[in-house]
Design a protein around this motif. Structure first.
Motif, short mmCIF file in Angstrom:
data_model
loop_
_atom_site.label_atom_id
_atom_site.label_comp_id
_atom_site.label_asym_id
_atom_site.label_seq_id
_atom_site.Cartn_x
_atom_site.Cartn_y
_atom_site.Cartn_z
N ILE A 168 0.84 -1.20 0.00
CA ILE A 168 0.00 0.00 0.00
C ILE A 168 0.87 1.25 0.00
O ILE A 168 0.59 2.22 -0.70
CB ILE A 168 -0.95 -0.02 1.22
CG1 ILE A 168 -1.97 -1.16 1.06
CG2 ILE A 168 -1.67 1.32 1.37
CD1 ILE A 168 -2.73 -1.47 2.32
N ALA A 169 1.94 1.22 0.77
CA ALA A 169 2.87 2.36 0.82
C ALA A 169 3.48 2.62 -0.55
O ALA A 169 3.83 3.77 -0.87
CB ALA A 169 3.97 2.11 1.85
N ARG A 170 3.57 1.57 -1.38
CA ARG A 170 4.13 1.73 -2.72
C ARG A 170 3.06 2.10 -3.75
O ARG A 170 3.36 2.24 -4.93
CB ARG A 170 4.85 0.44 -3.16
CG ARG A 170 6.07 0.12 -2.33
CD ARG A 170 7.04 -0.82 -3.06
NE ARG A 170 6.45 -2.12 -3.31
CZ ARG A 170 6.57 -3.16 -2.49
NH1 ARG A 170 7.25 -3.03 -1.34
NH2 ARG A 170 6.04 -4.32 -2.79
N GLY A 171 1.81 2.22 -3.28
CA GLY A 171 0.77 2.71 -4.17
C GLY A 171 -0.34 1.74 -4.51
O GLY A 171 -1.28 2.11 -5.23
N ASP A 172 -0.29 0.50 -4.01
CA ASP A 172 -1.37 -0.45 -4.30
C ASP A 172 -2.66 -0.04 -3.61
O ASP A 172 -2.64 0.56 -2.53
CB ASP A 172 -0.98 -1.86 -3.84
CG ASP A 172 -0.07 -2.56 -4.83
OD1 ASP A 172 0.44 -1.88 -5.74
OD2 ASP A 172 0.13 -3.78 -4.70
N ASP A 173 -3.78 -0.41 -4.21
CA ASP A 173 -5.09 -0.11 -3.63
C ASP A 173 -5.30 -0.96 -2.38
O ASP A 173 -5.14 -2.19 -2.41
CB ASP A 173 -6.18 -0.42 -4.65
CG ASP A 173 -7.57 -0.23 -4.07
OD1 ASP A 173 -7.93 0.92 -3.74
OD2 ASP A 173 -8.29 -1.25 -3.93
N TYR A 174 -5.66 -0.31 -1.28
CA TYR A 174 -5.74 -1.04 -0.01
C TYR A 174 -6.86 -2.07 0.00
O TYR A 174 -6.75 -3.12 0.65
CB TYR A 174 -5.87 -0.07 1.17
CG TYR A 174 -7.26 0.37 1.52
CD1 TYR A 174 -8.05 -0.37 2.39
CD2 TYR A 174 -7.80 1.54 0.99
CE1 TYR A 174 -9.33 0.03 2.72
CE2 TYR A 174 -9.08 1.95 1.32
CZ TYR A 174 -9.84 1.19 2.17
OH TYR A 174 -11.11 1.60 2.50
N VAL A 175 -7.96 -1.79 -0.70
CA VAL A 175 -9.08 -2.76 -0.73
C VAL A 175 -8.63 -4.04 -1.42
O VAL A 175 -8.90 -5.15 -0.94
CB VAL A 175 -10.30 -2.15 -1.44
CG1 VAL A 175 -11.40 -3.20 -1.60
CG2 VAL A 175 -10.83 -0.94 -0.67
N ARG A 176 -7.95 -3.90 -2.55
CA ARG A 176 -7.46 -5.08 -3.26
C ARG A 176 -6.46 -5.85 -2.41
O ARG A 176 -6.50 -7.09 -2.34
CB ARG A 176 -6.82 -4.66 -4.58
CG ARG A 176 -6.38 -5.83 -5.47
CD ARG A 176 -5.91 -5.34 -6.82
NE ARG A 176 -4.63 -4.64 -6.71
CZ ARG A 176 -3.45 -5.25 -6.68
NH1 ARG A 176 -3.39 -6.57 -6.74
NH2 ARG A 176 -2.34 -4.56 -6.60
N VAL A 177 -5.56 -5.13 -1.76
CA VAL A 177 -4.56 -5.77 -0.91
C VAL A 177 -5.24 -6.46 0.27
O VAL A 177 -4.89 -7.60 0.63
CB VAL A 177 -3.52 -4.75 -0.40
CG1 VAL A 177 -2.58 -5.40 0.62
CG2 VAL A 177 -2.70 -4.19 -1.57
N ALA A 178 -6.20 -5.80 0.88
CA ALA A 178 -6.90 -6.38 2.04
C ALA A 178 -7.65 -7.64 1.65
O ALA A 178 -7.59 -8.65 2.37
CB ALA A 178 -7.87 -5.35 2.63
#
Length: 210
Positions: A168-178
Motif C-alpha cells: 500500500i505504501a508503494r501505491g497499491d489499492d488497499y481494498v485489493r490488498v486487504a
C-alpha cells in the motif's frame, strides 16, 4: 506571567501540551526524528524552549508521547471497527481490513517516522503494553477460531498485514490488498485436531533417519 487561553490553568496546560505534541508530530513527519528538539517544537507554536521544559523533560519524552498517542489512536480505530462483528472470523477479517485501511489513510506514517527510536525503559514498557493491546483483537479471534498453533498463526497473519502495508505504501489499492490478504489467511487456517497417538511425534521416525 503567561497569558491563560482557557477557562482554567489546568485546561490551559492540557491544551498547550496537546499543541506541543501536535507540533512535534508535524516536525517528525516533515524532517525526521533528529529534527524533534524542544527548541524547534516550541518555536512552531511560539513558545520558548525554557517554557517547553514545563511540559516535557526532553525531546525523547516528547517522542514517547507521540508513539503512545499513535498506538492509542490505532487501537481505538480497530476496536470501533470490530464493535459490530458477530463472529471470530468477522473480527479477523475486520482486523486485517481496518489495519490496511489505516495504513492507506497515513495513520502508520508516525510509526514509520519513529523507526528504531530508542526510548527510556519506562516509556518502552508503556509502548509494549499498548502494542499488546493493539494485537489482542487478532489473538482473540484466532484463539476463538480453534486453529492449529494459534500463536504461530497470529505472527504469520501479522506478517502478511505488514507485507500488505508495504504494498500500500508503494501505491497499491488497499481494498485489493486487504481482500487478497484475507483470502490468503483463510486458505491457510487449519482447524485444530486431537493428537493421534498412532502418529509418531519424532520427525526422524517419519523420514527413516536417526
Amino acid at each position: 506571567m503567561p497569558r491563560i487561553t482557557a477557562p482554567t490553568v489546568a485546561e490551559h496546560r492540557s491544551r498547550r501540551r496537546d499543541e506541543l505534541i501536535q507540533a512535534a508530530t508535524e516536525e517528525l513527519l516533515e524532517s525526521g526524528v533528529d529534527a524533534v528538539t524542544l527548541a524547534r517544537v516550541g518555536k512552531r507554536i511560539g513558545l520558548a524552549r525554557s517554557s517547553v521544559y514545563e511540559y516535557f523533560n526532553s525531546a525523547t519524552d516528547l517522542l514517547a508521547e507521540i508513539a503512545l498517542g499513535s498506538f492509542a489512536e490505532w487501537t481505538g480505530e480497530i476496536e470501533r471497527a470490530l464493535a459490530g462483528s458477530a463472529t471470530a472470523s468477522e473480527r479477523l477479517d475486520g482486523y486485517i481490513f481496518t489495519s490496511l485501511r489505516l495504513v492507506a489513510e497515513g495513520k502508520h506514517d508516525v510509526a514509520d517516522a519513529l523507526g528504531g527510536t530508542r526510548l527510556p525503559d519506562y516509556h518502552r514498557r508503556e509502548v509494549i503494553e499498548l502494542h499488546v493491546a493493539l494485537m489482542s483483537p487478532l489473538r482473540d479471534a484466532v484463539d476463538q477460531m480453534g486453529v492449529e498453533n494459534p500463536s504461530l498463526m497470529v505472527e504469520l497473519i501479522q506478517g502478511l498485514v505488514e507485507a500488505g502495508s508495504r504494498r500500500i505504501a508503494r501505491g497499491d489499492d488497499y481494498v485489493r490488498v486487504a481482500r487478497a490478504t484475507i483470502s490468503l489467511v483463510h486458505s491457510g487456517l487449519t482447524p485444530a485436531t486431537p493428537a493421534d497417538p498412532s502418529v509418531p511425534s519424532d520427525a526422524s521416525s517419519l523420514t527413516g533417519t536417526h
